[in-house]
Design a protein around this motif. Structure first.
Motif, PDB file in Angstrom:
ATOM      1  N   ARG A 459       0.850  -1.201   0.000  1.00  0.00           N
ATOM      2  CA  ARG A 459       0.000   0.000   0.000  1.00  0.00           C
ATOM      3  C   ARG A 459       0.887   1.252   0.000  1.00  0.00           C
ATOM      4  O   ARG A 459       1.884   1.327   0.717  1.00  0.00           O
ATOM      5  N   GLN A 495       1.640  -6.493   6.509  1.00  0.00           N
ATOM      6  CA  GLN A 495       0.881  -5.520   5.706  1.00  0.00           C
ATOM      7  C   GLN A 495       1.883  -4.527   5.124  1.00  0.00           C
ATOM      8  O   GLN A 495       2.113  -3.447   5.681  1.00  0.00           O
ATOM      9  N   GLN A 497       3.793  -1.622   3.380  1.00  0.00           N
ATOM     10  CA  GLN A 497       3.364  -0.289   2.969  1.00  0.00           C
ATOM     11  C   GLN A 497       4.599   0.607   2.776  1.00  0.00           C
ATOM     12  O   GLN A 497       5.643   0.412   3.394  1.00  0.00           O
TER      13      GLN A 497
END
Length: 587
Positions: A459, A495, A497
């Motif tokens: 992300r 996650q 990022q």
């Protein structure tokens, strides 16, 4: 309170009397001569007239004579207001004119109040008969003779004072100043001998000694006890003059001086300190020094003290200026030598820089040549190994196939390193084409390409990125390397990022790319920007170790710098700066 008329041709004297009597509540009228005063008398009928004895047009005696002619004004009391050195004459004239009170100039306010109150208390007492014209003429003749004798004494003093004033105004040398003052003070005050001594605080002996009216042989006989006598110490310590009608027996004087009867000593001082003293021995008029002599000597000594202090400061400043000139000359010589050494150093630096530039060019050419020449054999190794695997792979043993596959992979990796090395070499020679680059659009464009090629789930947090002047193609490679590294090293995060931001600081724009990936030890951060330097193994993360070296070279050519911050397992942050304005491209 009473109406008082003050008659005096001296405006300052009238102002003084008006101020003093006004303070007591009296109403004061003024006239500058006797004729004007007579008109005012008939208009205001004052309770008291204070009149100067000597005035132009009509003097005090004539004013009183005319005042007594008229019955309406005959009883008005009159006070004579005259100079102190005519005190005895003023008293006699007052008696001749029927005037019973007089005030001497200068006078203290208490004396003025006392005389005025006494005169106002006798308002109803008829005055005595004015003196006859013959008496007045006889006394005026005697007064004129007294004034002539006074002038004969005062005029030489004035001449000496004027000469001394001119000398003090122009003399800056302390030695000549004190020598001239010693002689002038003897003439002005009227003494047979004058002696000047100067000793500064901290001096063990006199700094300057001068005499006037004393033979050199007798001057040499003055003992140290004379210069440090009790009288002189008291005068210097108290900062006040002393006047002695007889010499103290403990004062050591040369025997050849003869009998001396009086002494006057005044301190030579400034507002800050006492420097010494002026001693006058034996008055020339054969009488003791009086209060007027004491005041005059005190004023002269104080005046010369101030000028001596200024002259001493001037001499000190002059000596300091001379030392400063020498120091400036020495510094100028040192500065010239430094400039010469700097020129020599600059020439040597330019020479060494030229040599380094030539050497770098040779190294880049060598690297380019070697890299270019390695590509053909690498292609041959990879090509033949691939052909062998494809044609003979089934007949080869498992170990042989594994070895050939390793050769192919190593050859391909070597080929990528050669390509990166060639690219690194070209970045040092390629000319810059500076334009205004929309960094925000460029980052978004590169990020979309990376995600499409890698299918990464990373992300992006993209703030508003500032524009900057740069070579768009080169700065694109900077962003590509930094963003691809961020994606690569954060792919193992739960996650992943990446964040991109910018801020303006001074004349620079600072750009930051941070991730939450593997990170590295901060102590090895500087190694990242060297060619082929890697902090992770090829099995962990692929790469050749040239990308960040290319980033540093491009940013450096734009006039900025790049650095990295990280901790193992806590992600990494790469920052580079670009100036707001590009001047000469950095090579």
């Amino acid at each position: 309170m009473a109406v008082v008329l003050v008659v005096d041709d001296d405006r300052s004297a009238r102002e003084l009397m008006k101020t003093v009597l006004g303070y007591a509540g009296h109403q004061v009228h003024e006239a500058h001569d006797g004729a004007e005063a007579l008109l005012l008398v008939h208009q205001s009928m004052p309770a008291l007239v204070i009149v100067d004895l000597l005035m132009p047009k009509m003097d005090g005696m004539e004013f009183v004579r005319r005042l007594r002619r008229h019955s309406a004004t005959a009883a008005i009391p009159v006070v004579f207001y005259t100079a102190s050195y005519l005190e005895s004459q003023a008293q006699h004239l007052a008696r001749l004119c029927g005037v019973t009170h007089f005030i001497s100039k200068p006078a203290e306010p208490e004396q003025i109040f006392s005389v005025v109150n006494a005169a106002l208390g006798e308002r109803d007492v008829l005055p005595q008969r004015p003196a006859s014209s013959a008496d007045q003429q006889d006394y005026l003749a005697g007064l004129t003779a007294a004034l002539s004798r006074k002038a004969a004494h005062v005029i030489p003093r004035l001449e000496a004072l004027i000469a001394l004033g001119l000398r003090l105004a122009s003399e800056k040398d302390p030695h000549r100043l004190l020598l001239g003052f010693c002689e002038a003070a003897r003439k002005i005050v009227g003494a047979k001998i004058s002696i000047v001594a100067i000793r500064h605080d901290g001096d063990s002996t006199q700094r300057f000694t001068f005499t006037s009216g004393l033979a050199p042989t007798l001057e040499q006989q003055l003992s140290p006890g004379f210069w440090d006598s009790e009288v002189h110490r008291q005068v210097r310590a108290s900062r006040q003059p002393r006047r002695l009608d007889s010499l103290p027996p403990e004062l050591p004087l040369p025997a050849g001086l003869g009998p001396l009867h009086c002494l006057l000593c005044a301190p030579i001082l400034s507002p800050q300190r006492a420097y010494g003293w002026l001693t006058l021995l034996e008055s020339t008029n054969h009488v003791a020094f009086d209060a007027e002599d004491e005041v005059l000597a005190h004023i002269l000594a104080a005046q010369v003290g101030r000028i001596y202090e200024n002259g001493s400061l001037y001499a000190e400043i002059k000596r300091y200026a001379e030392r400063l000139e020498v120091e400036v000359a020495q510094r100028k010589q040192s500065q010239d030598e430094i400039e010469r050494l700097n020129r020599d150093l600059e020439c040597r630096i330019q020479q060494r820089t030229a040599e380094l530039v030539d050497l770098n060019k040779e190294l880049e050419a060598f690297g380019y040549t070697v890299s270019h020449e390695l590509r053909a054999p690498l292609r041959a190794v990879v090509g033949y190994s691939t052909m062998a695997l494809n044609s003979e792979g089934e007949r080869l043993s498992d170990e042989s196939r594994r070895c050939l596959k390793s050769v192919v992979e190593s050859g391909l990796r070597m080929n990528r390193m050669v390509d990166d090395l060639l690219q690194f070499s070209r970045k040092g020679r390629q000319a810059l084409h500076i334009v205004e680059v929309d960094m925000h659009s460029l980052v978004r464009e590169i990020w979309d390409e990376l995600i499409h090629e890698t299918n990464a789930a990373t992300r992006l947090e993209l703030a508003r990125i500032d524009r900057a002047p740069a070579d768009r193609a080169m700065i694109r490679e900077v962003w590509m390397n930094l963003l691809s590294n961020a994606v690569k090293y954060s792919r193992n995060a739960a996650q992943p990022q990446v964040a991109v931001s910018s801020e303006a600081i001074g004349g620079m724009t600072r750009y930051c790319v941070s991730d939450n990936g593997a990170g590295f030890s901060a102590e090895h951060a500087s190694r990242l920007f060297r060619v082929f330097e890697r902090l992770h193994t090829h099995s962990e993360f692929e790469g050749t170790g040239v990308g960040l070296a290319i980033v540093e070279r491009i940013v450096g050519r734009h006039g900025g710098r790049v650095w990295a911050e990280s901790q193992p397992g806590q992600g990494a942050r790469f920052t580079f700066t670009l100036p707001h304005r590009q001047s000469e491209p950095c090579s």
